[in-house]
Scaffold this motif. Structure first.
Motif, PDB file in Angstrom:
ATOM      1  N   LEU A 209       0.803  -1.217   0.000  1.00 63.99           N
ATOM      2  CA  LEU A 209       0.000   0.000   0.000  1.00 63.99           C
ATOM      3  C   LEU A 209       0.845   1.282   0.000  1.00 63.99           C
ATOM      4  O   LEU A 209       0.303   2.378  -0.163  1.00 63.99           O
ATOM      5  CB  LEU A 209      -0.923   0.033   1.219  1.00 63.99           C
ATOM      6  N   GLN A 212       0.448   3.777  -2.826  1.00 68.77           N
ATOM      7  CA  GLN A 212      -0.822   4.502  -2.702  1.00 68.77           C
ATOM      8  C   GLN A 212      -0.753   5.535  -1.582  1.00 68.77           C
ATOM      9  O   GLN A 212      -1.282   6.645  -1.713  1.00 68.77           O
ATOM     10  CB  GLN A 212      -1.965   3.526  -2.439  1.00 68.77           C
ATOM     11  N   ALA A 215       1.043   8.464  -2.862  1.00 70.08           N
ATOM     12  CA  ALA A 215       0.191   9.207  -3.792  1.00 70.08           C
ATOM     13  C   ALA A 215      -0.891   9.985  -3.048  1.00 70.08           C
ATOM     14  O   ALA A 215      -1.196  11.139  -3.398  1.00 70.08           O
ATOM     15  CB  ALA A 215      -0.437   8.243  -4.794  1.00 70.08           C
ATOM     16  N   ASP A 216      -1.481   9.381  -2.025  1.00 69.71           N
ATOM     17  CA  ASP A 216      -2.528  10.065  -1.259  1.00 69.71           C
ATOM     18  C   ASP A 216      -1.965  11.269  -0.507  1.00 69.71           C
ATOM     19  O   ASP A 216      -2.627  12.312  -0.396  1.00 69.71           O
ATOM     20  CB  ASP A 216      -3.191   9.086  -0.286  1.00 69.71           C
TER      21      ASP A 216
END
Length: 359
Positions: A209, A212, A215-216
């Motif tokens: 994860l 991600q 990116a978040d």
């Protein structure tokens, strides 16, 4: 501070923490108003006073410098269905008890913990104050080789085959966003524990994860989520990347000659360094070895690491005298190289600039 080269076996850690949790849960839940802080654009963090921390065995060291990265962990405890604040506080007490009484550390090892119920607690004393300052780092004990330069975040649970609850993941995003904004970190500077040490932490699913997560966080901070990518070097390789590796090993005390040839002496130096920093000892320079070796260098630095930067700049068309002194000329050429690779032009050779020099 000396820390173990790998985490204790999973079952042992789980059983000890479970015992401490049974005792912690039996304690009266402390008042939730004291020792809490919600920083701008960040989650509510319950400080050590709020969850009833013991005092450290000795003074906690605080450095007048910003951390260079965030390292994500999992606690390797059960994925419980208890989501209240009392559970988060009991976990904080259990971890401190385990780490002080069993590991022999002076205090909790990590800076912050995110519970399965998405509550965030301060771990090591002073971590919240250092974060609020935006200019200090508390020495911790969460990752061998990185304890003076990285913020450690534990996530309650075991994430080898399961993912964190959405609420817990959202709290982790909030916390990482706050840390990045406060310290001026880029999202690509978010790592997993296994990027540095020989461990399964933070578990296969949570580790998967991390792109991600970067990116978040980047969506909120405007930063770049692209993580460094490193070459893999081993015995028999002959090239300029090997010379850089050798220079960095010499900077860390290895008695080898940077000649660009990966022979027995380099193999031995890599293995010795891997053992020192708790990486997998295989003589192959990969992710963990590079992540530990490639500390940032900037104007004012000197030594073999600077020579390595200067040599690579020259090889890539940015002629620089390889004198080992990082002066204004080297800084200007680093900035020019960064511009050519669409990197922030700050003249600092951080992990991402190092990785581009080695590409």
């Amino acid at each position: 501070m000396t820390t173990p080269t790998a985490r204790p076996p999973l079952l042992r850690r789980r059983s000890l923490l479970a015992g401490a949790l049974s005792l912690g849960a039996a304690l009266t839940t402390l008042g939730t108003a004291a020792g809490r802080a919600r920083a701008a654009d960040g989650p509510l963090i319950s400080g050590c006073e709020a969850w009833g921390a013991r005092p450290p065995k000795s003074p906690v060291k605080v450095f007048a410098a910003r951390p260079q990265k965030i390292i994500v962990h999992h606690t390797a405890t059960a994925n419980v269905a208890e989501y209240g604040q009392d559970r988060a506080f009991a976990l904080a007490r259990a971890m401190q008890t385990y780490q002080m009484d069993t590991e022999g550390w002076i205090d909790t090892g990590q800076h912050f913990t995110v519970s399965r119920g998405a509550y965030v607690t301060e771990g090591r004393h002073g971590s919240l104050a250092a974060l609020d300052s935006g200019a200090q780092t508390v020495e911790a004990a969460h990752c061998t080789g990185q304890n003076t330069v990285a913020v450690g975040i534990e996530n309650e649970g075991t994430y080898v085959t399961e993912e964190p609850r959405p609420e817990q993941y959202a709290a982790l995003v909030d916390l990482c966003t706050r840390i990045c904004l406060q310290y001026g970190l880029q999202p690509y500077q978010i790592y997993g524990h296994r990027d540095f040490n020989n461990t399964q932490c933070p578990g296969d699913r949570l580790y998967a994860l991390l792109p991600q997560l970067r990116a978040d966080v980047a969506a909120r901070t405007g930063g770049d989520p692209t993580a460094p990518v490193w070459p893999v070097l081993r015995t028999g390789d002959v090239n300029e990347r090997v010379r850089v590796l050798q220079c960095l090993l010499v900077q860390r005390g290895a008695a080898i000659t940077p000649d660009g040839s990966f022979g027995p002496a380099t193999d031995g130096a890599v293995r010795a360094f891997q053992k020192l920093i708790g990486a997998g000892v295989d003589g192959v320079a990969g992710n963990q070895t590079w992540n530990q070796l490639c500390a940032p260098v900037a104007q004012g630095a000197a030594g073999e690491a600077v020579k390595a930067v200067q040599s690579r700049l020259t090889a890539l068309g940015f002629a620089t005298t390889a004198d080992g002194l990082f002066g204004p000329g080297t800084a200007a050429r680093v900035a020019a190289f960064q511009e050519s690779r669409a990197l922030p032009q700050d003249g600092v050779v951080d992990a991402r600039t190092w990785s581009r020099l080695l590409a």
